[in-house]
Design a protein around this motif. Structure first.
Motif, PDB file in Angstrom:
ATOM      1  N   UNK A 164       7.618  -6.911  20.958  1.00  0.00           N
ATOM      2  CA  UNK A 164       6.866  -8.123  21.269  1.00  0.00           C
ATOM      3  C   UNK A 164       7.358  -9.288  20.410  1.00  0.00           C
ATOM      4  N   UNK A 165       7.620  -8.999  19.119  1.00  0.00           N
ATOM      5  CA  UNK A 165       8.061 -10.067  18.214  1.00  0.00           C
ATOM      6  C   UNK A 165       9.372 -10.673  18.697  1.00  0.00           C
ATOM      7  N   UNK A 200       8.849 -12.857  21.644  1.00  0.00           N
ATOM      8  CA  UNK A 200       8.275 -14.163  21.311  1.00  0.00           C
ATOM      9  C   UNK A 200       9.379 -15.109  20.845  1.00  0.00           C
ATOM     10  N   UNK A 201      10.242 -14.624  19.940  1.00  0.00           N
ATOM     11  CA  UNK A 201      11.346 -15.464  19.452  1.00  0.00           C
ATOM     12  C   UNK A 201      12.280 -15.849  20.602  1.00  0.00           C
ATOM     13  N   UNK A 259       8.180   0.972  13.601  1.00  0.00           N
ATOM     14  CA  UNK A 259       7.012   0.838  12.742  1.00  0.00           C
ATOM     15  C   UNK A 259       5.859   1.700  13.252  1.00  0.00           C
ATOM     16  N   UNK A 260       5.146   2.380  12.341  1.00  0.00           N
ATOM     17  CA  UNK A 260       3.968   3.142  12.768  1.00  0.00           C
ATOM     18  C   UNK A 260       2.941   2.245  13.469  1.00  0.00           C
ATOM     19  N   UNK A 261       2.943   0.956  13.094  1.00  0.00           N
ATOM     20  CA  UNK A 261       1.982   0.040  13.711  1.00  0.00           C
ATOM     21  C   UNK A 261       2.217  -0.110  15.202  1.00  0.00           C
ATOM     22  N   UNK A 262       3.459   0.100  15.639  1.00  0.00           N
ATOM     23  CA  UNK A 262       3.763  -0.114  17.052  1.00  0.00           C
ATOM     24  C   UNK A 262       3.518   1.123  17.911  1.00  0.00           C
ATOM     25  N   UNK A 263       3.069   2.217  17.270  1.00  0.00           N
ATOM     26  CA  UNK A 263       2.757   3.427  18.039  1.00  0.00           C
ATOM     27  C   UNK A 263       1.264   3.394  18.366  1.00  0.00           C
ATOM     28  N   UNK A 264       0.956   3.156  19.620  1.00  0.00           N
ATOM     29  CA  UNK A 264      -0.438   2.887  20.003  1.00  0.00           C
ATOM     30  C   UNK A 264      -1.384   4.034  19.673  1.00  0.00           C
ATOM     31  N   UNK A 265      -0.887   5.286  19.713  1.00  0.00           N
ATOM     32  CA  UNK A 265      -1.781   6.426  19.529  1.00  0.00           C
ATOM     33  C   UNK A 265      -1.915   6.893  18.089  1.00  0.00           C
ATOM     34  N   UNK A 266      -1.187   6.241  17.174  1.00  0.00           N
ATOM     35  CA  UNK A 266      -1.201   6.678  15.777  1.00  0.00           C
ATOM     36  C   UNK A 266      -2.426   6.117  15.055  1.00  0.00           C
ATOM     37  N   UNK A 267      -2.954   6.903  14.096  1.00  0.00           N
ATOM     38  CA  UNK A 267      -4.079   6.427  13.289  1.00  0.00           C
ATOM     39  C   UNK A 267      -3.637   6.249  11.848  1.00  0.00           C
ATOM     40  N   UNK A 268      -4.299   5.349  11.089  1.00  0.00           N
ATOM     41  CA  UNK A 268      -3.949   5.178   9.684  1.00  0.00           C
ATOM     42  C   UNK A 268      -4.008   6.497   8.920  1.00  0.00           C
ATOM     43  N   UNK A 301       3.576   2.094   1.736  1.00  0.00           N
ATOM     44  CA  UNK A 301       3.903   0.880   2.494  1.00  0.00           C
ATOM     45  C   UNK A 301       4.651  -0.135   1.649  1.00  0.00           C
ATOM     46  N   UNK A 328      -1.398  -2.011  10.120  1.00  0.00           N
ATOM     47  CA  UNK A 328      -1.755  -0.603   9.935  1.00  0.00           C
ATOM     48  C   UNK A 328      -1.278   0.205  11.142  1.00  0.00           C
ATOM     49  N   UNK A 329      -1.042   1.507  10.964  1.00  0.00           N
ATOM     50  CA  UNK A 329      -0.628   2.339  12.104  1.00  0.00           C
ATOM     51  C   UNK A 329      -1.612   2.203  13.272  1.00  0.00           C
ATOM     52  N   UNK A 330      -1.078   2.005  14.453  1.00  0.00           N
ATOM     53  CA  UNK A 330      -1.924   1.849  15.645  1.00  0.00           C
ATOM     54  C   UNK A 330      -2.304   0.412  15.941  1.00  0.00           C
ATOM     55  N   UNK A 331      -2.106  -0.495  14.962  1.00  0.00           N
ATOM     56  CA  UNK A 331      -2.441  -1.917  15.174  1.00  0.00           C
ATOM     57  C   UNK A 331      -1.236  -2.593  15.836  1.00  0.00           C
ATOM     58  N   UNK A 332      -1.057  -2.363  17.141  1.00  0.00           N
ATOM     59  CA  UNK A 332       0.086  -2.965  17.830  1.00  0.00           C
ATOM     60  C   UNK A 332      -0.110  -4.471  17.900  1.00  0.00           C
ATOM     61  N   UNK A 372      -2.964  -5.701  19.708  1.00  0.00           N
ATOM     62  CA  UNK A 372      -4.301  -5.364  19.210  1.00  0.00           C
ATOM     63  C   UNK A 372      -4.691  -6.207  17.997  1.00  0.00           C
ATOM     64  N   UNK A 415      -7.886   1.386  18.095  1.00  0.00           N
ATOM     65  CA  UNK A 415      -7.594   1.661  19.497  1.00  0.00           C
ATOM     66  C   UNK A 415      -7.763   0.443  20.394  1.00  0.00           C
TER      67      UNK A 415
END
Lengths: 130, 551
Positions: A3-4, A7-8, A58-67, A75, B193-197, B200, B531
């Protein structure tokens, strides 16, 4: 692409198109140059982000991952105190006002800036080598 | 709404344990984003007080015709420093300061990506602002060429060192803004954070990313322009001097290539803040999240291509191009109004002070936007250029718009930042004082402008209608001033006699409401699963988790 990067890229394409339209409507150099410079800058950023994306995900870009899934993941290291940023800013203020009040003040500012930059770089080294 | 009927999950909220005192050295050397955010906001409040006092002197000067309180030179210094401070030292940096505090919390980051760069940004901003203001202490007085400092007024027309200090100070604040923009983009892109696409993250974070992009495109031309003025002034340059082959019109191109996007640097963060507040107090998710983000991007793009609508009267620009592009901005801005109204539509709306100011923002900004569309038409611009109509327009955008949103944001996030609530009764009083005061001050200026009253004049003749409207504007300004005093008193009393807020006094949606108030040093002990763009809501209502509409 991420997405980033999109945008650029979108912003770069916009600047390029508007720059071209503006030039052919006005033949005005200053505005056209600024729009095209904007496009080039954004294209460089797009390339950088796209290349970095290929290397890491990035783990942030994996929609199903939790902190909690990444709980042990480091980090990064975040400084909590440093005197050098304030001193560097002070050096800039003194150095730039030297343009108005005289070279001796500019020199003093340059010395402050140099000392602060050295301090920042030394602070950045791993503790063992300090 | 207050702490008692808030949605704090852990029963009755208690006061946070007293934080260890930071001390002067601690504040000087801090690199923590929350403390830097507080420093930013406190500093902008200081510059706001100074700049507001200047505005009150200006209004007192204009209260009656043919009776100036200050001389022409002092008046020019006052309006120059008032505009400069509000634009460069108050509104834009307040947005950056609030982002400093809130953005890392909202994306689930422990700090900003580059903490020491962040500290450098703040100190450059503070010292840059002080350098600008130090012109007041010089023998020839402060800068007096207006906040956009047209050449040759700012070059050969202002021999005093106040103008040099203005350039140097703003050069420092420009560098500061560029560094903060890099930091905000890096934090959002890399430290979510993980999951914060990206789809979101809260709307406020999107707006800060887009604002940062605008800063990266617009502030380098400002820094170049300021440097070129200094070259003309101190090093014998003639870049903007037509008698030696330079061009004063190029100055206007360079300045407004920064100047118009800067309007959006002063507006988009506040759009973001409002978009955090309205859904929470309407008890609904934001209506059209994706549309909102895309319209923000569209505004950013268009904002970079409308600069010369400030230059219609030069006769040296392509009027149809700039008029069309300027009119187009109304479309994505209108989409935002659809988002805000759609969010409130059939919501269970409550009106704490934050929401009152948010609605005040909607009303005031709408008027500023409509007069903006009028000014985008060259025939109207030719008629009203340099009159009080323009003054009214820009104050409705930046004062009634951004300032109201800033106050809304303070009421909304003060409990998170300090752990205590602001007084609601005082807040309502402040709202009505400021809403009535603001409109009484600036609405008459539309008419004054249409009737031909120029801006930046130290006094005026007793022409029909001018006297009464100017008196109303001055009375309104006094009311606005009382509103600000009530605000400061509210902050003082609320901190002296704290009412505990708890972690989440509003039933907030975004991640920051899941941590303590104030948050610990690195923000979170544990972050809940993410989510949707409403992780705090999802945590409280797992039955609706994942973005489905709540009750």
């Amino acid at each position: 692409m991420s997405t980033t990067a999109n945008v650029f890229l979108g912003a770069a394409a916009f600047a390029l198109i508007i720059g071209a339209i503006y030039w052919f409507l006005s033949y005005e150099a200053a505005g056209t140059m600024m729009l095209l410079t904007m496009a080039v800058g954004l294209l460089i950023a797009t390339g950088y982000v796209a290349a970095a994306r290929r290397r890491t995900r990035l783990p942030a870009d994996v929609a199903g991952l939790s902190p909690a899934d990444e709980g042990s993941e480091s980090v990064g290291v975040f400084a909590s105190q440093s005197a050098w940023p304030a001193l560097l800013a002070l050096g800039c203020a003194v150095g730039l006002t030297g343009l108005i009040y005289g070279w001796w003040l500019a020199l003093l500012g340059a010395l402050g800036i140099t000392a602060a930059l050295v301090g920042l770089m030394r602070e950045d080294r791993p503790a063992r080598s300090r | 709404m207050n702490a008692a009927n808030g949605a704090s999950a852990a029963g009755a909220p208690a006061l946070p344990p007293p934080a260890p005192r930071l001390g002067l050295l601690g504040w000087l050397t801090t690199t923590n984003h929350k403390q830097i955010g507080i420093l930013y906001m406190a500093t902008t409040l200081g510059f706001f007080a100074l700049s507001g006092l200047m505005a009150l002197v200006i209004r007192a000067d204009l209260a009656v015709p043919n009776h100036p309180l200050v001389g022409r030179q002092e008046y020019a210094e006052l309006f120059t420093l008032h505009g400069t401070a509000m634009i460069f030292l108050v509104i834009a940096p307040f947005g950056l300061g609030m982002a400093n505090y809130i953005l890392p919390l909202q994306v689930g980051a422990p700090d900003m990506a580059y903490p020491r760069l962040n500290a450098l940004s703040y100190w450059l901003f503070l010292l840059g602002g002080l350098v600008v203001m130090s012109g007041l202490l010089t023998r020839d007085g402060a800068a007096a060429a207006g906040w956009f400092a047209y050449a040759p007024l700012s070059t050969t027309g202002s021999p005093g060192t106040g103008m040099d200090l203005w350039c140097v100070g703003l050069l420092m604040t420009s560098a500061s803004s560029i560094m903060t923009a890099i930091n905000l983009i890096a934090t959002t892109v890399l430290y979510r954070a993980p999951g914060m696409t990206m789809w979101r993250i809260p709307v406020f974070c999107w707006d800060m990313v887009v604002t940062s992009l605008i800063i990266l495109m617009a502030f380098p031309p400002l820094a170049a322009t300021l440097s070129l003025i200094l070259i003309d002034r101190r090093l014998g340059g003639h870049v903007f001097d037509p008698t030696h082959g330079g061009s004063a019109v190029v100055y206007q191109h360079l300045f407004w290539f920064f100047g118009h996007p800067e309007v959006y640097v002063m507006v988009l963060p506040f759009f973001g803040m409002i978009t955090e507040i309205i859904p929470v107090f309407s008890r609904k998710p934001v209506f059209g999240y994706t549309g909102f983000v895309l319209s923000t991007l569209a505004i950013a793009g268009l904002s970079m291509s409308v600069w010369a609508h400030h230059m219609f009267v030069t006769g040296a620009v392509d009027d149809p191009f700039f008029s069309a592009m300027s009119l187009l901005i109304a479309v994505p801005t209108g989409i935002k109004y659809v988002n805000w109204i759609g969010t409130m539509w059939r919501g269970a709306i409550v009106f704490p002070t934050a929401m009152l100011f948010a609605v005040g923002f909607l009303l005031n900004f709408l008027l500023g936007g409509v007069t903006g569309v009028m000014l985008a038409a060259p025939p109207i611009d030719f008629w009203t250029n340099n009159t009080y109509f323009v003054v009214a327009h820009m104050h409705y955008v930046l004062g009634g718009g951004s300032m109201f949103a800033a106050v809304a944001a303070v009421y909304y996030w003060f409990p998170k930042i300090t752990g205590v609530m602001l007084r609601e009764t005082w807040g309502r009083l402040q709202f009505w004082l400021m809403f009535v005061g603001f409109n009484a001050t600036f609405w008459p200026m539309h008419l004054l402008g249409l009737w031909g009253m120029q801006r930046r004049i130290v006094t005026y003749p007793p022409l029909p209608g001018w006297q009464a409207l100017n008196l109303v504007a001055t009375a309104g300004a006094a009311l606005l001033g009382v509103g600000v005093i009530v605000f400061l008193a509210n902050i003082w009393v609320s901190l002296r006699r704290p009412v505990p807020a708890g972690a989440d006094p509003w039933g907030g949606f975004t991640l920051e409401w899941t941590t303590t108030s104030p948050p610990p040093e690195f923000n979170y002990e544990a972050i809940p699963p993410i989510r949707s763009e409403r992780p705090a809501f999802d945590m409280r209502h797992p039955e609706f988790a994942g973005g489905a509409d709540g009750p």
